[in-house]
Write a protein that holds these residues in place. Structure first.
Motif, PDB file in Angstrom:
ATOM      1  N   ASP A  12      45.752  52.848  39.221  1.00 39.96           N
ATOM      2  CA  ASP A  12      45.131  51.529  39.365  1.00 39.96           C
ATOM      3  C   ASP A  12      44.305  51.164  38.135  1.00 39.96           C
ATOM      4  OD1 ASP A  12      46.266  51.288  41.856  1.00 39.96           O
ATOM      5  OD2 ASP A  12      44.430  51.796  42.962  1.00 39.96           O
ATOM      6  N   ALA A  13      43.625  52.151  37.555  1.00 40.91           N
ATOM      7  CA  ALA A  13      42.785  51.894  36.380  1.00 40.91           C
ATOM      8  C   ALA A  13      43.618  51.539  35.152  1.00 40.91           C
ATOM      9  CB  ALA A  13      41.911  53.112  36.087  1.00 40.91           C
ATOM     10  N   VAL A  14      44.772  52.180  35.011  1.00 46.28           N
ATOM     11  CA  VAL A  14      45.621  51.939  33.842  1.00 46.28           C
ATOM     12  C   VAL A  14      46.419  50.661  34.001  1.00 46.28           C
ATOM     13  CG1 VAL A  14      47.517  52.891  32.477  1.00 46.28           C
ATOM     14  CG2 VAL A  14      45.743  54.393  33.316  1.00 46.28           C
ATOM     15  N   GLY A  15      46.799  50.362  35.214  1.00 40.17           N
ATOM     16  CA  GLY A  15      47.583  49.164  35.467  1.00 40.17           C
ATOM     17  C   GLY A  15      49.071  49.466  35.479  1.00 40.17           C
ATOM     18  N   PRO A  16      49.883  48.437  35.370  1.00 39.73           N
ATOM     19  CA  PRO A  16      51.328  48.621  35.516  1.00 39.73           C
ATOM     20  C   PRO A  16      52.013  49.303  34.327  1.00 39.73           C
ATOM     21  CG  PRO A  16      50.844  46.348  34.982  1.00 39.73           C
ATOM     22  CD  PRO A  16      49.515  47.044  35.180  1.00 39.73           C
ATOM     23  N   ARG A  17      51.265  49.599  33.274  1.00 37.11           N
ATOM     24  CA  ARG A  17      51.879  50.206  32.082  1.00 37.11           C
ATOM     25  C   ARG A  17      52.306  51.638  32.302  1.00 37.11           C
ATOM     26  NH1 ARG A  17      46.784  48.499  28.680  1.00 37.11           N
ATOM     27  NH2 ARG A  17      46.014  49.699  30.413  1.00 37.11           N
ATOM     28  N   VAL A  18      51.658  52.340  33.244  1.00 39.08           N
ATOM     29  CA  VAL A  18      51.935  53.758  33.475  1.00 39.08           C
ATOM     30  C   VAL A  18      52.251  53.955  34.957  1.00 39.08           C
ATOM     31  CG1 VAL A  18      50.996  56.093  33.310  1.00 39.08           C
ATOM     32  CG2 VAL A  18      50.349  54.389  31.617  1.00 39.08           C
ATOM     33  N   THR A  19      53.283  54.755  35.233  1.00 36.19           N
ATOM     34  CA  THR A  19      53.679  54.984  36.619  1.00 36.19           C
ATOM     35  C   THR A  19      52.753  55.998  37.282  1.00 36.19           C
ATOM     36  OG1 THR A  19      55.156  56.813  36.081  1.00 36.19           O
ATOM     37  CG2 THR A  19      56.089  54.579  36.010  1.00 36.19           C
ATOM     38  N   LYS A  20      52.797  56.033  38.621  1.00 37.47           N
ATOM     39  CA  LYS A  20      52.020  57.024  39.357  1.00 37.47           C
ATOM     40  C   LYS A  20      52.503  58.430  39.035  1.00 37.47           C
ATOM     41  CE  LYS A  20      50.655  54.288  43.330  1.00 37.47           C
ATOM     42  NZ  LYS A  20      50.748  54.136  44.778  1.00 37.47           N
ATOM     43  N   LYS A  21      53.791  58.565  38.807  1.00 36.24           N
ATOM     44  CA  LYS A  21      54.341  59.876  38.464  1.00 36.24           C
ATOM     45  C   LYS A  21      53.729  60.376  37.151  1.00 36.24           C
ATOM     46  CE  LYS A  21      58.677  62.316  37.788  1.00 36.24           C
ATOM     47  NZ  LYS A  21      60.132  62.223  37.757  1.00 36.24           N
ATOM     48  N   ASP A  22      53.630  59.487  36.164  1.00 34.07           N
ATOM     49  CA  ASP A  22      53.025  59.866  34.886  1.00 34.07           C
ATOM     50  C   ASP A  22      51.540  60.184  35.054  1.00 34.07           C
ATOM     51  OD1 ASP A  22      55.420  59.583  33.551  1.00 34.07           O
ATOM     52  OD2 ASP A  22      55.009  57.514  32.927  1.00 34.07           O
ATOM     53  N   CYS A  23      50.830  59.413  35.881  1.00 34.94           N
ATOM     54  CA  CYS A  23      49.423  59.691  36.152  1.00 34.94           C
ATOM     55  C   CYS A  23      49.279  61.039  36.854  1.00 34.94           C
ATOM     56  CB  CYS A  23      48.810  58.589  37.007  1.00 34.94           C
ATOM     57  SG  CYS A  23      48.557  57.048  36.106  1.00 34.94           S
ATOM     58  N   GLY A  24      50.212  61.350  37.736  1.00 34.21           N
ATOM     59  CA  GLY A  24      50.206  62.653  38.397  1.00 34.21           C
ATOM     60  C   GLY A  24      50.366  63.782  37.410  1.00 34.21           C
ATOM     61  N   LEU A  25      51.210  63.587  36.405  1.00 30.13           N
ATOM     62  CA  LEU A  25      51.392  64.611  35.365  1.00 30.13           C
ATOM     63  C   LEU A  25      50.111  64.810  34.568  1.00 30.13           C
ATOM     64  CD1 LEU A  25      54.971  63.670  34.077  1.00 30.13           C
ATOM     65  CD2 LEU A  25      54.322  65.642  35.481  1.00 30.13           C
ATOM     66  N   VAL A  26      49.403  63.719  34.296  1.00 35.30           N
ATOM     67  CA  VAL A  26      48.145  63.815  33.551  1.00 35.30           C
ATOM     68  C   VAL A  26      47.086  64.546  34.380  1.00 35.30           C
ATOM     69  CG1 VAL A  26      46.242  62.475  32.559  1.00 35.30           C
ATOM     70  CG2 VAL A  26      48.608  61.786  32.137  1.00 35.30           C
ATOM     71  N   VAL A  27      46.970  64.204  35.659  1.00 39.04           N
ATOM     72  CA  VAL A  27      46.000  64.871  36.527  1.00 39.04           C
ATOM     73  C   VAL A  27      46.337  66.358  36.634  1.00 39.04           C
ATOM     74  CG1 VAL A  27      45.162  65.036  38.913  1.00 39.04           C
ATOM     75  CG2 VAL A  27      45.379  62.802  37.822  1.00 39.04           C
ATOM     76  N   ASP A  28      47.622  66.690  36.813  1.00 37.99           N
ATOM     77  CA  ASP A  28      48.038  68.089  36.884  1.00 37.99           C
ATOM     78  C   ASP A  28      47.736  68.827  35.580  1.00 37.99           C
ATOM     79  OD1 ASP A  28      48.935  68.013  39.497  1.00 37.99           O
ATOM     80  OD2 ASP A  28      51.021  67.542  38.931  1.00 37.99           O
ATOM     81  N   ALA A  29      47.991  68.172  34.439  1.00 36.02           N
ATOM     82  CA  ALA A  29      47.725  68.798  33.147  1.00 36.02           C
ATOM     83  C   ALA A  29      46.238  69.069  32.969  1.00 36.02           C
ATOM     84  CB  ALA A  29      48.240  67.912  32.011  1.00 36.02           C
ATOM     85  N   PHE A  30      45.394  68.124  33.386  1.00 34.22           N
ATOM     86  CA  PHE A  30      43.953  68.312  33.294  1.00 34.22           C
ATOM     87  C   PHE A  30      43.509  69.499  34.150  1.00 34.22           C
ATOM     88  CE2 PHE A  30      39.817  67.570  35.283  1.00 34.22           C
ATOM     89  CZ  PHE A  30      39.000  67.670  34.168  1.00 34.22           C
ATOM     90  N   LEU A  31      43.951  69.528  35.404  1.00 32.33           N
ATOM     91  CA  LEU A  31      43.553  70.611  36.304  1.00 32.33           C
ATOM     92  C   LEU A  31      44.067  71.964  35.806  1.00 32.33           C
ATOM     93  CD1 LEU A  31      44.105  68.832  39.736  1.00 32.33           C
ATOM     94  CD2 LEU A  31      41.942  69.264  38.561  1.00 32.33           C
ATOM     95  N   ASP A  32      45.285  71.986  35.249  1.00 33.55           N
ATOM     96  CA  ASP A  32      45.819  73.233  34.688  1.00 33.55           C
ATOM     97  C   ASP A  32      44.991  73.694  33.490  1.00 33.55           C
ATOM     98  OD1 ASP A  32      47.807  73.435  36.581  1.00 33.55           O
ATOM     99  OD2 ASP A  32      49.357  72.518  35.310  1.00 33.55           O
ATOM    100  N   ALA A  33      44.545  72.740  32.659  1.00 33.62           N
ATOM    101  CA  ALA A  33      43.726  73.096  31.500  1.00 33.62           C
ATOM    102  C   ALA A  33      42.396  73.690  31.949  1.00 33.62           C
ATOM    103  CB  ALA A  33      43.489  71.867  30.621  1.00 33.62           C
ATOM    104  N   VAL A  34      41.801  73.123  32.996  1.00 34.94           N
ATOM    105  CA  VAL A  34      40.546  73.661  33.529  1.00 34.94           C
ATOM    106  C   VAL A  34      40.772  75.070  34.065  1.00 34.94           C
ATOM    107  CG1 VAL A  34      38.799  73.403  35.343  1.00 34.94           C
ATOM    108  CG2 VAL A  34      39.540  71.402  34.044  1.00 34.94           C
TER     109      VAL A  34
END
Length: 98
Positions: A12-34
């Motif tokens: 929702d913050a990024v808008g229609p430019r990025v899909t939920k699937k791509d946002c999910g990959l970013v969230v997963d990558a962040f959590l994996d890095a932590v």
């Protein structure tokens, strides 16, 4: 809030430019890095949010609640989160009525 809720908020913050699937990959990558950093014993500092660290817990003697017998608890590493003062103030300010 769940991980799916985080993905939804990011999309929702990024808008229609990025899909939920791509946002999910970013969230997963962040959590994996932590997780990877904590596994290596490193800390992660996110300014304005807080710090993730690994703290060493000393060996100690505890008691079995059923029998009252002493039980040795071995030394171990434990992940901890320390909120920043900005986050702490925001949470306290948001719960002033509580």
């Amino acid at each position: 809030m769940t991980k799916a809720d985080l993905v939804e908020r990011a999309a929702d913050a990024v808008g229609p430019r990025v899909t939920k699937k791509d946002c999910g990959l970013v969230v997963d990558a962040f959590l994996d890095a932590v997780k990877d950093a904590l596994e290596r014993g490193e800390g992660i500092e996110i300014r304005g949010f807080g710090t993730f660290k690994v703290r060493r817990r000393k060996r100690r003697t505890a008691r079995n609640p059923r029998t009252g017998e002493p039980v040795e608890v071995p030394a171990r590493a434990a992940p901890v989160f320390q909120p920043s003062s900005l986050l702490r103030d925001r949470v306290i300010g948001g719960n002033a009525s509580a």
